[in-house]
Design a protein around this motif. Structure first.
Motif, PDB file in Angstrom:
ATOM      1  N   GLY A 105      35.928  54.874  33.986  1.00 46.97           N
ATOM      2  CA  GLY A 105      36.753  53.849  34.606  1.00 46.97           C
ATOM      3  C   GLY A 105      36.313  52.429  34.328  1.00 46.97           C
ATOM      4  N   ASN A 106      35.021  52.195  34.240  1.00 48.73           N
ATOM      5  CA  ASN A 106      34.505  50.827  34.105  1.00 48.73           C
ATOM      6  C   ASN A 106      35.133  50.015  32.974  1.00 48.73           C
ATOM      7  OD1 ASN A 106      32.750  51.025  36.302  1.00 48.73           O
ATOM      8  ND2 ASN A 106      31.084  51.855  35.051  1.00 48.73           N
ATOM      9  N   PRO A 107      35.380  50.585  31.795  1.00 50.13           N
ATOM     10  CA  PRO A 107      35.936  49.778  30.697  1.00 50.13           C
ATOM     11  C   PRO A 107      37.369  49.300  30.927  1.00 50.13           C
ATOM     12  CG  PRO A 107      34.853  51.753  29.851  1.00 50.13           C
ATOM     13  CD  PRO A 107      34.995  51.929  31.320  1.00 50.13           C
ATOM     14  N   TYR A 108      38.013  49.795  32.009  1.00 49.21           N
ATOM     15  CA  TYR A 108      39.411  49.452  32.255  1.00 49.21           C
ATOM     16  C   TYR A 108      39.594  48.641  33.545  1.00 49.21           C
ATOM     17  CZ  TYR A 108      40.235  52.863  28.618  1.00 49.21           C
ATOM     18  OH  TYR A 108      40.225  53.523  27.410  1.00 49.21           O
ATOM     19  N   CYS A 109      38.494  48.211  34.145  1.00 51.18           N
ATOM     20  CA  CYS A 109      38.578  47.569  35.457  1.00 51.18           C
ATOM     21  C   CYS A 109      38.319  46.073  35.374  1.00 51.18           C
ATOM     22  CB  CYS A 109      37.595  48.225  36.426  1.00 51.18           C
ATOM     23  SG  CYS A 109      37.971  49.971  36.695  1.00 51.18           S
ATOM     24  N   TYR A 110      39.353  45.301  35.616  1.00 54.85           N
ATOM     25  CA  TYR A 110      39.260  43.842  35.608  1.00 54.85           C
ATOM     26  C   TYR A 110      38.297  43.353  36.682  1.00 54.85           C
ATOM     27  CZ  TYR A 110      40.879  39.002  36.264  1.00 54.85           C
ATOM     28  OH  TYR A 110      40.952  37.633  36.397  1.00 54.85           O
ATOM     29  N   ALA A 111      38.362  43.975  37.847  1.00 56.13           N
ATOM     30  CA  ALA A 111      37.487  43.618  38.962  1.00 56.13           C
ATOM     31  C   ALA A 111      37.275  44.842  39.833  1.00 56.13           C
ATOM     32  CB  ALA A 111      38.097  42.488  39.787  1.00 56.13           C
ATOM     33  N   ASN A 130      27.024  42.041  29.224  1.00 53.10           N
ATOM     34  CA  ASN A 130      28.213  41.248  28.916  1.00 53.10           C
ATOM     35  C   ASN A 130      29.063  41.999  27.892  1.00 53.10           C
ATOM     36  OD1 ASN A 130      30.070  39.163  28.748  1.00 53.10           O
ATOM     37  ND2 ASN A 130      28.854  37.995  27.270  1.00 53.10           N
ATOM     38  N   TYR A 131      29.825  42.995  28.404  1.00 53.63           N
ATOM     39  CA  TYR A 131      30.641  43.824  27.526  1.00 53.63           C
ATOM     40  C   TYR A 131      32.118  43.561  27.782  1.00 53.63           C
ATOM     41  CZ  TYR A 131      26.260  46.433  27.101  1.00 53.63           C
ATOM     42  OH  TYR A 131      24.951  46.786  26.899  1.00 53.63           O
ATOM     43  N   ALA A 132      32.893  43.474  26.712  1.00 55.74           N
ATOM     44  CA  ALA A 132      34.343  43.300  26.846  1.00 55.74           C
ATOM     45  C   ALA A 132      34.985  44.581  27.354  1.00 55.74           C
ATOM     46  CB  ALA A 132      34.950  42.909  25.497  1.00 55.74           C
ATOM     47  N   LEU A 133      36.059  44.419  28.104  1.00 55.39           N
ATOM     48  CA  LEU A 133      36.830  45.577  28.562  1.00 55.39           C
ATOM     49  C   LEU A 133      37.616  46.183  27.409  1.00 55.39           C
ATOM     50  CD1 LEU A 133      38.407  44.219  31.879  1.00 55.39           C
ATOM     51  CD2 LEU A 133      36.379  45.668  31.660  1.00 55.39           C
ATOM     52  N   THR A 134      37.882  47.483  27.514  1.00 58.70           N
ATOM     53  CA  THR A 134      38.824  48.121  26.592  1.00 58.70           C
ATOM     54  C   THR A 134      40.241  47.624  26.896  1.00 58.70           C
ATOM     55  OG1 THR A 134      37.421  50.075  26.461  1.00 58.70           O
ATOM     56  CG2 THR A 134      39.722  50.331  25.787  1.00 58.70           C
ATOM     57  N   ALA A 135      40.552  47.516  28.182  1.00 58.09           N
ATOM     58  CA  ALA A 135      41.828  46.967  28.651  1.00 58.09           C
ATOM     59  C   ALA A 135      41.687  46.647  30.123  1.00 58.09           C
ATOM     60  CB  ALA A 135      42.971  47.956  28.432  1.00 58.09           C
ATOM     61  N   ALA A 180      20.952  46.972  37.350  1.00 63.60           N
ATOM     62  CA  ALA A 180      20.856  47.689  36.074  1.00 63.60           C
ATOM     63  C   ALA A 180      21.563  49.044  36.158  1.00 63.60           C
ATOM     64  CB  ALA A 180      19.387  47.889  35.688  1.00 63.60           C
ATOM     65  N   ASN A 181      21.709  49.548  37.371  1.00 69.49           N
ATOM     66  CA  ASN A 181      22.343  50.857  37.567  1.00 69.49           C
ATOM     67  C   ASN A 181      23.771  50.758  38.086  1.00 69.49           C
ATOM     68  OD1 ASN A 181      19.906  52.317  36.933  1.00 69.49           O
ATOM     69  ND2 ASN A 181      19.129  51.678  38.930  1.00 69.49           N
ATOM     70  N   ALA A 182      24.030  49.787  38.937  1.00 71.19           N
ATOM     71  CA  ALA A 182      25.368  49.683  39.526  1.00 71.19           C
ATOM     72  C   ALA A 182      25.614  48.267  40.035  1.00 71.19           C
ATOM     73  CB  ALA A 182      25.516  50.673  40.675  1.00 71.19           C
ATOM     74  N   PHE A 183      26.792  47.736  39.732  1.00 69.92           N
ATOM     75  CA  PHE A 183      27.202  46.455  40.298  1.00 69.92           C
ATOM     76  C   PHE A 183      28.714  46.319  40.166  1.00 69.92           C
ATOM     77  CE2 PHE A 183      26.688  45.432  35.837  1.00 69.92           C
ATOM     78  CZ  PHE A 183      27.722  44.538  35.559  1.00 69.92           C
ATOM     79  N   THR A 184      29.291  45.541  41.074  1.00 67.88           N
ATOM     80  CA  THR A 184      30.729  45.242  41.050  1.00 67.88           C
ATOM     81  C   THR A 184      30.899  43.729  41.027  1.00 67.88           C
ATOM     82  OG1 THR A 184      30.842  45.252  43.464  1.00 67.88           O
ATOM     83  CG2 THR A 184      31.272  47.345  42.338  1.00 67.88           C
ATOM     84  N   GLN A 218      31.614  36.489  45.227  1.00 67.96           N
ATOM     85  CA  GLN A 218      31.693  37.017  43.866  1.00 67.96           C
ATOM     86  C   GLN A 218      30.282  37.048  43.279  1.00 67.96           C
ATOM     87  OE1 GLN A 218      34.308  34.958  41.154  1.00 67.96           O
ATOM     88  NE2 GLN A 218      33.833  36.329  39.443  1.00 67.96           N
ATOM     89  N   VAL A 219      29.866  38.230  42.809  1.00 65.96           N
ATOM     90  CA  VAL A 219      28.496  38.383  42.302  1.00 65.96           C
ATOM     91  C   VAL A 219      28.452  38.704  40.807  1.00 65.96           C
ATOM     92  CG1 VAL A 219      27.559  39.062  44.542  1.00 65.96           C
ATOM     93  CG2 VAL A 219      28.430  40.829  42.986  1.00 65.96           C
ATOM     94  N   ALA A 220      29.609  38.932  40.184  1.00 66.66           N
ATOM     95  CA  ALA A 220      29.659  39.212  38.748  1.00 66.66           C
ATOM     96  C   ALA A 220      30.994  38.738  38.196  1.00 66.66           C
ATOM     97  CB  ALA A 220      29.484  40.707  38.485  1.00 66.66           C
ATOM     98  N   PRO A 221      31.069  38.438  36.898  1.00 63.78           N
ATOM     99  CA  PRO A 221      32.330  37.961  36.308  1.00 63.78           C
ATOM    100  C   PRO A 221      33.407  39.036  36.331  1.00 63.78           C
ATOM    101  CG  PRO A 221      30.455  37.497  34.872  1.00 63.78           C
ATOM    102  CD  PRO A 221      29.962  38.443  35.922  1.00 63.78           C
ATOM    103  N   VAL A 222      34.643  38.607  36.464  1.00 63.13           N
ATOM    104  CA  VAL A 222      35.776  39.503  36.287  1.00 63.13           C
ATOM    105  C   VAL A 222      36.092  39.611  34.796  1.00 63.13           C
ATOM    106  CG1 VAL A 222      36.731  38.981  38.549  1.00 63.13           C
ATOM    107  CG2 VAL A 222      37.470  37.653  36.564  1.00 63.13           C
ATOM    108  N   ASN A 223      36.914  40.570  34.459  1.00 61.69           N
ATOM    109  CA  ASN A 223      37.374  40.764  33.083  1.00 61.69           C
ATOM    110  C   ASN A 223      36.237  41.087  32.113  1.00 61.69           C
ATOM    111  OD1 ASN A 223      39.645  40.994  31.398  1.00 61.69           O
ATOM    112  ND2 ASN A 223      39.332  38.946  30.554  1.00 61.69           N
ATOM    113  N   ARG A 224      35.143  41.596  32.660  1.00 64.45           N
ATOM    114  CA  ARG A 224      34.021  42.112  31.881  1.00 64.45           C
ATOM    115  C   ARG A 224      33.629  43.444  32.508  1.00 64.45           C
ATOM    116  NH1 ARG A 224      34.355  39.714  27.371  1.00 64.45           N
ATOM    117  NH2 ARG A 224      32.186  40.200  26.825  1.00 64.45           N
ATOM    118  N   VAL A 225      32.991  44.310  31.743  1.00 61.97           N
ATOM    119  CA  VAL A 225      32.608  45.627  32.255  1.00 61.97           C
ATOM    120  C   VAL A 225      31.629  45.475  33.420  1.00 61.97           C
ATOM    121  CG1 VAL A 225      31.386  47.770  31.740  1.00 61.97           C
ATOM    122  CG2 VAL A 225      33.026  46.846  30.092  1.00 61.97           C
TER     123      VAL A 225
END
Length: 230
Positions: A83-89, A15-20, A52-56, A68-75
């Motif tokens: 790229g991951n820290p900048y991807c809303y979805a 559960n990490y916040a995006l950079t942007a 643990a290695n990869a998810f979208t 939908q398998v994971a929250p948007v607006n999180r890493v």
């Protein structure tokens, strides 16, 4: 047309916040061995086992189904550490060998990418290949090879992302465009010579001159001209 989004959020995700929130990423599974009727469910199950290695955030497949398998607006772990820290979805497209199913999957895929970009408040729908080429940190180049194998060119994909599939294409979307006057003059001369030799009707030259000739028109004319020269 709108689509229902089924939520099946995986447990135990970071559960990490995006950079942007700059981008929405278009992926495809890259798995030619998983193209059957259960491809979507197989991919979701595999991602859950390997999260643990990869998810979208989303999967599309199964005839236009969206999960939908994971929250948007999180890493998410889908396109590398750059790229991951900048991807809303990030959206994955499951494969199929069924062309009719692909049409449904593709329509849902385009709709979802556009809807997610609206939610993010950005116009940055990017491919995984774009991340590889511009931000680095990954080597994947999807989704273009798979889309092309199912009849969707890169240019068509870009137009569909821009316009959506429910709206008529904007006037001029497929009209011939030229990067320089030399190329334009060469095409004009090719058409004019064919008209002068009475291989094609003058209406085609008029269409070129008034800027309404499409790329498809010209490709068809080239075939006609080549056949009639013989």
């Amino acid at each position: 047309m709108t689509y229902a989004i089924e939520q099946r959020l995986m447990s135990g995700l970071p559960n990490y916040a995006l950079t942007a929130a700059k981008y929405v990423i278009a992926h495809e599974s890259g798995n030619p061995n998983n193209c059957g009727s259960n491809a979507l469910e197989n991919e979701i199950a595999f991602m859950n086992r390997n999260k643990a290695n990869a998810f979208t955030s989303h999967w599309v497949g199964g005839g236009g189904k969206i999960v939908q398998v994971a929250p948007v607006n999180r890493v998410q772990y889908g396109c590398g550490p750059k790229g991951n820290p900048y991807c809303y979805a990030q959206v994955e497209l499951a494969r199929t060998n069924d062309t009719e199913q692909f049409k449904k999957d593709y329509a849902a895929y385009i709709w979802l990418l556009r809807e997610l970009a609206k939610g993010a408040g950005c116009n940055g729908i990017k491919s995984h290949r774009w991340i590889t080429d511009n931000l680095k940190g990954t080597t994947h180049r999807d989704p273009f090879s798979y889309l092309q194998s199912m009849g969707i060119s890169e240019e068509q994909f870009k137009l569909d992302i821009k316009n959506g599939l429910d709206k008529p294409k904007e006037k001029g979307d497929d009209t011939m465009q030229f990067t320089n006057e030399t190329t334009k003059a060469a095409v004009c001369d090719h058409i004019k010579q064919a008209v002068d030799k009475k291989l094609i009707d003058k209406m085609w030259l008029d269409k070129f001159d008034n800027g309404t000739m499409t790329n498809g028109d010209y490709e068809g004319l080239k075939l006609i001209i080549a056949q009639r020269i013989k």
